[in-house]
Write a protein that holds these residues in place. Structure first.
Motif, short mmCIF file in Angstrom:
data_model
loop_
_atom_site.label_atom_id
_atom_site.label_comp_id
_atom_site.label_asym_id
_atom_site.label_seq_id
_atom_site.Cartn_x
_atom_site.Cartn_y
_atom_site.Cartn_z
N UNK A 66 0.86 -1.19 0.00
CA UNK A 66 0.00 0.00 0.00
C UNK A 66 0.89 1.23 0.00
N UNK A 67 0.41 2.29 -0.61
CA UNK A 67 1.21 3.51 -0.66
C UNK A 67 0.36 4.75 -0.79
N UNK A 68 1.00 5.87 -0.47
CA UNK A 68 0.39 7.19 -0.60
C UNK A 68 1.35 8.11 -1.32
N UNK A 69 0.81 9.02 -2.09
CA UNK A 69 1.61 10.08 -2.72
C UNK A 69 0.85 11.38 -2.53
N UNK A 70 1.54 12.37 -1.96
CA UNK A 70 0.92 13.67 -1.75
C UNK A 70 1.70 14.71 -2.54
N UNK A 71 1.00 15.48 -3.36
CA UNK A 71 1.63 16.52 -4.18
C UNK A 71 1.47 17.87 -3.48
N UNK A 75 5.43 20.51 -8.80
CA UNK A 75 6.78 20.01 -9.02
C UNK A 75 7.39 19.29 -7.81
N UNK A 76 6.61 19.05 -6.73
CA UNK A 76 7.17 18.40 -5.54
C UNK A 76 6.15 17.47 -4.91
N UNK A 77 6.50 16.16 -4.82
CA UNK A 77 5.64 15.13 -4.22
C UNK A 77 6.40 14.43 -3.10
N UNK A 78 5.66 13.92 -2.13
CA UNK A 78 6.21 13.08 -1.06
C UNK A 78 5.44 11.76 -1.11
N UNK A 79 6.19 10.64 -0.93
CA UNK A 79 5.59 9.32 -1.05
C UNK A 79 5.93 8.47 0.17
N UNK A 80 5.08 7.51 0.45
CA UNK A 80 5.35 6.55 1.51
C UNK A 80 4.63 5.26 1.20
N UNK A 97 10.68 15.40 -7.45
CA UNK A 97 10.66 16.82 -7.76
C UNK A 97 11.01 17.00 -9.22
N UNK A 98 10.42 18.02 -9.82
CA UNK A 98 10.60 18.28 -11.24
C UNK A 98 11.28 19.62 -11.46
N UNK A 99 12.10 19.65 -12.49
CA UNK A 99 12.74 20.88 -12.91
C UNK A 99 12.77 20.87 -14.43
N UNK A 100 12.05 21.79 -15.02
CA UNK A 100 11.88 21.84 -16.48
C UNK A 100 11.38 20.50 -16.98
N UNK A 101 12.15 19.77 -17.81
CA UNK A 101 11.68 18.50 -18.37
C UNK A 101 12.26 17.28 -17.66
N UNK A 102 12.87 17.49 -16.49
CA UNK A 102 13.48 16.38 -15.76
C UNK A 102 12.75 16.16 -14.44
N UNK A 103 12.41 14.91 -14.17
CA UNK A 103 11.76 14.54 -12.90
C UNK A 103 12.73 13.63 -12.14
N UNK A 104 13.08 14.02 -10.94
CA UNK A 104 14.01 13.26 -10.11
C UNK A 104 13.24 12.59 -8.98
N UNK A 105 13.64 11.38 -8.66
CA UNK A 105 13.04 10.63 -7.54
C UNK A 105 14.15 10.18 -6.61
#
Length: 170
Positions: A66-71, A75-80, A97-105
């Protein structure tokens, strides 16, 4: 709602002397459900069944995740999340987090097992190459649908007909 089968097959050896199946790939069947009760919150539930195709009796046990994602922003999400399998429980947390066309996890996971403490950290990057206008179309459909709801809520025959026109345009 989704259903998937992963790694269905075998390791093959002996290409010169005759093919043999040494062991099966780490195969599994998964079923899951995602629900977004509000725009900023995504809730996930997944059921997994690992399968040993060479000997079904040697398959690992059933797992539930089970999981949750809160935006917080666009450009910024937290997941658990949490995974239950056998006597092992695995917790994970992370951020995107996103910056221009790049999304980092960036994520961290640990196993809550007193014997084999496992910890892992992962970093991933995704490059958005575009959606060929699909997001603009989606926003336009949402706008037309909302306008139709407003017209329909007014209740007069003329407004109801206008609402239907908006929905047909969407």
């Amino acid at each position: 709602v989704g259903l998937s089968a992963n790694n269905i097959g075998f390791f093959l050896t002996g290409f010169k002397s005759g093919l043999k199946t040494e062991k099966s790939l780490p195969s599994k069947i998964s079923a899951g459900l995602s629900y977004r009760p509000i725009k900023k919150l995504l809730v996930n539930l997944e059921f997994r069944q690992p399968i040993n195709l060479k000997n079904i009796l040697l398959s690992e046990s059933f797992a539930v995740a089970a999981g949750l994602e809160f935006s917080f922003t666009d450009f910024f999400d937290v997941e658990g999340g949490i995974l239950f399998q056998d006597e092992k429980t695995k917790l994970s947390t992370g951020t995107q987090f996103s910056f221009k066309k790049i999304k980092m996890s960036l994520s961290y996971a640990c196993t809550l097992d007193s014997i084999t403490q496992e910890h892992s950290v992962s970093l991933a990057a995704k490059i958005n190459l575009g959606d060929k206008g699909r997001s603009q179309t989606d926003e336009q459909v949402k706008k037309l649908y909302a306008e139709g709801i407003e017209l329909y809520a007014k209740g007069e025959k003329e407004n109801i007909l206008k609402a239907i026109e908006k929905w047909e345009e969407a």
